[in-house]
Design a protein around this motif. Structure first.
Motif, mmCIF file in Angstrom:
data_model
loop_
_atom_site.group_PDB
_atom_site.id
_atom_site.type_symbol
_atom_site.label_atom_id
_atom_site.label_comp_id
_atom_site.label_asym_id
_atom_site.label_seq_id
_atom_site.Cartn_x
_atom_site.Cartn_y
_atom_site.Cartn_z
ATOM 1 N N LYS A 21 0.805 -1.225 0.000
ATOM 2 C CA LYS A 21 0.000 0.000 0.000
ATOM 3 C C LYS A 21 0.837 1.275 0.000
ATOM 4 O O LYS A 21 0.383 2.315 0.472
ATOM 5 C CB LYS A 21 -0.963 -0.005 1.201
ATOM 6 N N LYS A 22 2.057 1.175 -0.542
ATOM 7 C CA LYS A 22 2.898 2.366 -0.665
ATOM 8 C C LYS A 22 3.582 2.385 -2.024
ATOM 9 O O LYS A 22 4.076 1.361 -2.491
ATOM 10 C CB LYS A 22 3.957 2.403 0.447
ATOM 11 N N GLN A 23 3.590 3.569 -2.648
ATOM 12 C CA GLN A 23 4.304 3.703 -3.909
ATOM 13 C C GLN A 23 5.807 3.645 -3.670
ATOM 14 O O GLN A 23 6.282 3.975 -2.587
ATOM 15 C CB GLN A 23 3.959 5.038 -4.576
ATOM 16 N N SER A 24 6.537 3.224 -4.678
ATOM 17 C CA SER A 24 8.003 3.230 -4.583
ATOM 18 C C SER A 24 8.581 3.569 -5.950
ATOM 19 O O SER A 24 7.905 3.421 -6.970
ATOM 20 C CB SER A 24 8.530 1.871 -4.098
ATOM 21 N N SER A 25 9.815 4.047 -5.948
ATOM 22 C CA SER A 25 10.435 4.504 -7.191
ATOM 23 C C SER A 25 11.818 3.905 -7.385
ATOM 24 O O SER A 25 12.483 3.507 -6.426
ATOM 25 C CB SER A 25 10.523 6.035 -7.206
ATOM 26 N N SER A 26 12.212 3.861 -8.636
ATOM 27 C CA SER A 26 13.542 3.412 -9.008
ATOM 28 C C SER A 26 14.036 4.338 -10.115
ATOM 29 O O SER A 26 13.241 4.816 -10.933
ATOM 30 C CB SER A 26 13.511 1.964 -9.498
ATOM 31 N N SER A 27 15.336 4.613 -10.132
ATOM 32 C CA SER A 27 15.880 5.586 -11.077
ATOM 33 C C SER A 27 16.855 4.948 -12.058
ATOM 34 O O SER A 27 17.550 3.979 -11.731
ATOM 35 C CB SER A 27 16.582 6.727 -10.333
ATOM 36 N N LEU A 28 16.873 5.506 -13.259
ATOM 37 C CA LEU A 28 17.817 5.117 -14.300
ATOM 38 C C LEU A 28 18.615 6.346 -14.720
ATOM 39 O O LEU A 28 18.102 7.464 -14.706
ATOM 40 C CB LEU A 28 17.085 4.574 -15.527
ATOM 41 N N GLN A 29 19.858 6.121 -15.090
ATOM 42 C CA GLN A 29 20.698 7.199 -15.603
ATOM 43 C C GLN A 29 21.126 6.838 -17.011
ATOM 44 O O GLN A 29 21.784 5.824 -17.234
ATOM 45 C CB GLN A 29 21.910 7.426 -14.700
ATOM 46 N N LEU A 30 20.733 7.682 -17.962
ATOM 47 C CA LEU A 30 21.050 7.449 -19.366
ATOM 48 C C LEU A 30 22.124 8.439 -19.801
ATOM 49 O O LEU A 30 21.941 9.652 -19.687
ATOM 50 C CB LEU A 30 19.804 7.623 -20.239
ATOM 51 N N THR A 31 23.242 7.924 -20.313
ATOM 52 C CA THR A 31 24.340 8.776 -20.770
ATOM 53 C C THR A 31 24.585 8.553 -22.258
ATOM 54 O O THR A 31 24.775 7.415 -22.707
ATOM 55 C CB THR A 31 25.625 8.484 -19.984
ATOM 56 N N ASN A 32 24.572 9.632 -23.003
ATOM 57 C CA ASN A 32 24.813 9.562 -24.449
ATOM 58 C C ASN A 32 26.305 9.400 -24.712
ATOM 59 O O ASN A 32 27.106 10.279 -24.400
ATOM 60 C CB ASN A 32 24.280 10.840 -25.118
ATOM 61 N N LYS A 33 26.677 8.273 -25.320
ATOM 62 C CA LYS A 33 28.095 7.972 -25.581
ATOM 63 C C LYS A 33 28.550 8.440 -26.959
ATOM 64 O O LYS A 33 29.714 8.274 -27.311
ATOM 65 C CB LYS A 33 28.315 6.460 -25.457
ATOM 66 N N THR A 34 27.626 9.024 -27.705
ATOM 67 C CA THR A 34 27.949 9.390 -29.082
ATOM 68 C C THR A 34 28.104 10.907 -29.221
ATOM 69 O O THR A 34 27.946 11.656 -28.265
ATOM 70 C CB THR A 34 26.841 8.911 -30.040
ATOM 71 N N GLU A 35 28.358 11.321 -30.443
ATOM 72 C CA GLU A 35 28.445 12.747 -30.763
ATOM 73 C C GLU A 35 27.193 13.201 -31.512
ATOM 74 O O GLU A 35 27.183 14.251 -32.162
ATOM 75 C CB GLU A 35 29.701 13.027 -31.603
ATOM 76 N N GLU A 36 26.133 12.402 -31.398
ATOM 77 C CA GLU A 36 24.866 12.718 -32.056
ATOM 78 C C GLU A 36 23.754 12.856 -31.017
ATOM 79 O O GLU A 36 23.892 12.431 -29.870
ATOM 80 C CB GLU A 36 24.508 11.609 -33.052
ATOM 81 N N TYR A 37 22.636 13.454 -31.440
ATOM 82 C CA TYR A 37 21.449 13.508 -30.595
ATOM 83 C C TYR A 37 20.823 12.110 -30.562
ATOM 84 O O TYR A 37 20.691 11.467 -31.606
ATOM 85 C CB TYR A 37 20.435 14.498 -31.141
ATOM 86 N N VAL A 38 20.433 11.660 -29.379
ATOM 87 C CA VAL A 38 19.823 10.334 -29.238
ATOM 88 C C VAL A 38 18.463 10.477 -28.566
ATOM 89 O O VAL A 38 18.352 11.041 -27.464
ATOM 90 C CB VAL A 38 20.716 9.380 -28.419
#
Length: 238
Positions: A21-38
């Protein structure tokens, strides 16, 4: 095009502190490894259970984007604390200057000569009370190896887009506001009732005071009368 990692995804699985009966959260970290927009998009096998912010976005070259996945409150304890839900994170290169508003579903369609990177994340429940352990590095290195699918949507079709918020959250919010309003009305009613009782008590005290004064005065008159009769009787006898 050859397969290559566009985004470094950390951690490689979603860990949720589980408490009924309680919400919970988890986080992700996304890092762009390229020289382009992703551009990226998040899907899940159970969209009614989760919301993701942001569920789509654009990561600039060398930049990092934090994604928060929230699981709505659960009413039952899962067997052996196991979860079969999975997430799919799709990513694809887009023209420079692309913004989140420009993202469309068609961008992630797998076509000839186009690479759509897909990475699966499983869901793991952990006890809510003990402190959460520090996320460990993926066994395959800091950059999880992604899966590239070029034929059909057999795997992707298992996943659905994740909403930014829960419809149930809106209903719970409305119910909470109604409850607060009701409690406020009951509080105000109790205060008015208390004030009314105090006024009635004060009137009763005044009335009792008046009655006591009248009784004392009457007793005094009777005593004076009796004393007058006694003195008259004694004078006559003398």
């Amino acid at each position: 095009m050859s397969s290559r990692d566009l985004l470094n995804i950390h951690p490689s699985e979603l860990k949720f502190p589980f408490e009924l009966k309680k919400q919970s959260s988890s986080s992700l970290q996304l890092t762009n490894k390229t020289e382009e927009y992703v551009a990226f998009k998040v899907k899940t096998t159970n969209p009614k259970k989760y919301c993701v912010r942001p569920n789509t976005g654009v990561v600039l070259p060398g930049a990092t984007c934090d994604v928060t996945v929230t699981m709505q409150a659960q009413k039952e304890m899962p067997a052996d604390m196991q979860c079969k839900d999975k997430f799919l994170l799709q990513s694809v290169t887009v023209p420079n200057g692309t913004t989140t508003k420009d993202i469309t579903s068609e961008m992630f369609n797998k076509e000839a000569g186009k690479v759509v990177e897909e990475f699966k994340l499983r869901v793991v429940y952990i006890p809510a009370n003990p402190p959460s352990p520090v996320p460990e590095e993926s066994e395959e290195g800091t950059s999880p190896r992604a899966a590239f699918l070029s034929n059909g949507n057999q795997t992707t079709s298992l996943f659905d887009d994740v909403p930014r918020s829960f419809e149930e959250s809106k209903e719970n919010s409305s119910e909470a506001q109604a409850t607060i309003s009701k409690l406020t009305e009951e509080k105000n009613s109790a205060i008015l009732q208390s004030q009314k009782l105090r006024q009635e008590l004060e009137l009763m005290r005044k009335q009792i005071g008046k009655n006591r004064s009248s009784n004392i005065y009457l007793l005094f008159v009777v005593l004076v009368g009796l004393l007058g009769i006694l003195v008259g009787y004694l004078i006559k006898k003398t």
